[in-house]
Design an enzyme around this catalytic site. Structure first.
Site, PDB file in Angstrom:
ATOM      1  CE  LYS A 193      -2.446  -0.951   3.656  1.00  0.00           C
ATOM      2  NZ  LYS A 193      -3.366  -0.783   4.793  1.00  0.00           N
ATOM      3  CG  ASN A 194       3.239   2.300   3.411  1.00  0.00           C
ATOM      4  OD1 ASN A 194       2.115   2.766   3.592  1.00  0.00           O
ATOM      5  ND2 ASN A 194       3.983   1.839   4.394  1.00  0.00           N
TER       6      ASN A 194
HETATM    7  N1  P4A Z   1       7.513   8.169  -0.526  1.00  0.00           N
HETATM    8  N2  P4A Z   1       7.932   6.939  -0.232  1.00  0.00           N
HETATM    9  C1  P4A Z   1       7.062   6.383   0.660  1.00  0.00           C
HETATM   10  C2  P4A Z   1       6.051   7.347   0.948  1.00  0.00           C
HETATM   11  C3  P4A Z   1       6.383   8.444   0.154  1.00  0.00           C
HETATM   12  C4  P4A Z   1       7.132   5.048   1.189  1.00  0.00           C
HETATM   13  C5  P4A Z   1       4.925   7.196   1.849  1.00  0.00           C
HETATM   14  C6  P4A Z   1       5.652   9.740   0.058  1.00  0.00           C
HETATM   15  C7  P4A Z   1       4.823   7.974   3.007  1.00  0.00           C
HETATM   16  C8  P4A Z   1       3.765   7.763   3.885  1.00  0.00           C
HETATM   17  C9  P4A Z   1       2.828   6.768   3.617  1.00  0.00           C
HETATM   18  C10 P4A Z   1       2.923   6.000   2.482  1.00  0.00           C
HETATM   19  C11 P4A Z   1       3.974   6.213   1.587  1.00  0.00           C
HETATM   20  C12 P4A Z   1       7.374   3.961   0.333  1.00  0.00           C
HETATM   21  C13 P4A Z   1       7.402   2.677   0.837  1.00  0.00           C
HETATM   22  C14 P4A Z   1       7.201   2.441   2.198  1.00  0.00           C
HETATM   23  C15 P4A Z   1       6.979   3.506   3.047  1.00  0.00           C
HETATM   24  C16 P4A Z   1       6.942   4.798   2.547  1.00  0.00           C
HETATM   25  O1  P4A Z   1       7.201   1.195   2.698  1.00  0.00           O
HETATM   26  O2  P4A Z   1       7.577   4.173  -0.984  1.00  0.00           O
HETATM   27  O3  P4A Z   1       1.763   6.526   4.453  1.00  0.00           O
HETATM   28  C17 P4A Z   1       1.991   6.224   5.765  1.00  0.00           C
END
Ligand code: P4A
Length: 435
Positions: A248-249
């Site tokens: 999801k992230n």
């Molecule tokens: N860039 N990379 C990540 C996020 C951003 C990232 C991100 C803007 C930040 C908060 C979020 C979800 C994504 C990613 C992988 C990860 C974690 C963060 O495992 O690419 O929500 C909590």
């Protein structure tokens, strides 16, 4: 009152008694051996002591929480659930393991599992209530972080014990389970299929929100670099939980970074590798990454309960917080990722990894993308439960001030932490910076 008071003092005595014992960690191998020689009586005799020990250990820690937090209604509710469940289990203390006792024990476990279904959200709610009603200082934030890691880990372990017992000895139709599974453990867990499963479900949601989603590129190799299916002894629902969160992230980052440019999304690459000691699942995305200072924040409960960070693009929907999922693996995962838009996803996923002495790490290149690595123990006899123990050492963390560094620096957040701490600590001897 005459009736109630002795009941409570009895409960308090039993709590004192059971909290003196340390929890007994089991290895995945022991879970398997136990499950294969399945003896319900043995399991009953073990659990009627081990469950109260684990409950009592963590209940003693709840009592040490900052008073502000303890007074929050949600925390009171959680406390009450624990007291009730503890009381229910110690009723079995002196029962003979007759068939009807064993049956009642199973029913009690199911009842307890249901009672505690919303513990994660409710505790999170308590933290929100605290933030809304009080100024939260650094020391409180540290105590809360320390506590919640131990509290949620304790909960994972208690649910693991309950799930094993009820899956092995309860009245579930066995057709629900894959035949090779021992309770919720798969002795030949195919990591690749768990990855694909988590990917497909995250992608389904991603498509709904963004009308687009990155592809998956999956590589599996053994320690010689030879492509092969990787299988280990593991709890598939735990791995699914972690990977779903990470997907999801990654998807959110990729889609928000690249906009809705249909074909231009770089794929998410997942590599599964089996070494001698560790099995790693590495997930790499090119979603633009995040600064190191934010990586640490992503694992903090108090940070997670703040609004989700999002690229300031008015057309994108913050994804991670809005996911709602039913679980697809085995139907027995404890599902607890989000409360209305606020995710505890990463800190809890890391606990799942650490529970069997693995880990979960994020390494990000700001401007490029993020690597997430899930580590698991390759050998099932090294995959021991990691359990919080209530003792003098753990108690200290709730009272004394946080450890202060002895490096100078100009990082604004660091300086403000020191200042905040100066204001809140009485003892100057504990402040070693600039005093
Ligand atoms: N860039 N990379 C990540 C996020 C951003 C990232 C991100 C803007 C930040 C908060 C979020 C979800 C994504 C990613 C992988 C990860 C974690 C963060 O495992 O690419 O929500 C909590």
């Amino acid at each position: 009152m005459r009736v109630v008071a002795p009941l409570w003092s009895h409960l308090a005595k039993m709590l004192d008694f059971y909290s003196q014992f340390n929890p007994s960690p089991l290895s995945i191998k022991q879970f398997i051996d136990f499950g294969l020689n399945a003896c319900e009586r043995k399991s009953f005799v073990f659990l009627r002591k081990e469950l109260p020990v684990r409950l009592a250990n963590i209940m003693k820690e709840i009592a040490l929480l900052p008073e502000n937090l303890l007074r929050m209604p949600s925390v009171g509710m959680v406390n009450q659930w624990y007291a009730t469940s503890f009381d229910e289990i110690i009723q079995f203390e002196k029962n003979d393991p007759s068939n009807s006792t064993l049956h009642d024990f199973c029913s009690s476990l199911v009842k307890i599992r249901n009672r505690h279904a919303d513990v994660v959200q409710t505790m999170a709610q308590g933290v929100l209530e605290l933030k809304e009603s009080h100024e939260v200082d650094n020391q409180t934030e540290n105590s809360v972080q320390y506590f919640l890691d131990r509290f949620y880990m304790s909960r994972i372990s208690i649910r693991m014990l309950i799930n094993q017992h009820t899956l092995l000895f309860g009245q579930q139709p066995p057709s629900l389970l894959t035949s090779r599974q021992v309770g919720c453990i798969d002795p030949v867990c195919d990591l690749g299929s768990v990855v694909k499963d988590a990917y497909e479900n995250a992608r389904f949601l991603c498509d709904q929100y963004y009308l687009n989603s990155p592809e998956l590129v999956l590589k599996e190799q053994n320690e010689l670099g030879v492509a092969s299916e990787i299988r280990i002894v593991y709890v598939p629902s735990h791995l699914y939980h972690m990977l779903f969160e990470l997907f999801k992230n990654a998807m959110r980052a990729v889609v928000e970074h690249h906009g809705s440019n249909q074909d231009a999304l770089p794929p998410i690459e997942v590599t599964i590798v089996k070494g001698k000691e560790d099995v790693c699942v590495k997930m790499s995305d090119r979603g633009g990454g995040i600064p190191r200072s934010v990586v640490d924040q992503l694992f903090k409960y108090m940070y997670s309960t703040a609004p989700q960070p999002s690229k300031s693009d008015a057309h994108t929907v913050p994804l991670a917080g809005n996911f709602k999922m039913t679980n697809s693996v085995n139907g027995n995962v404890q599902h607890e990722t989000t409360i209305a838009g606020y995710g505890y996803g990463l800190p809890i996923s890391r606990l799942y990894a650490r529970y069997f002495h693995g880990d979960l790490m994020l390494m990000s290149c700001d401007g490029h993308g993020t690597d997430a690595i899930v580590y698991m123990k390759a050998l099932s006899d090294e995959a021991n439960e990691l359990l919080p123990v209530f003792n003098k050492t753990s108690t200290k963390f709730y009272r004394s001030s946080i450890q202060m560094g002895d490096w100078s620096g100009r990082v604004a957040t660091y300086i403000s932490k020191v200042k905040a701490n100066r204001q809140s600590t009485a003892s100057p001897s504990e402040v070693s910076v600039g005093s």
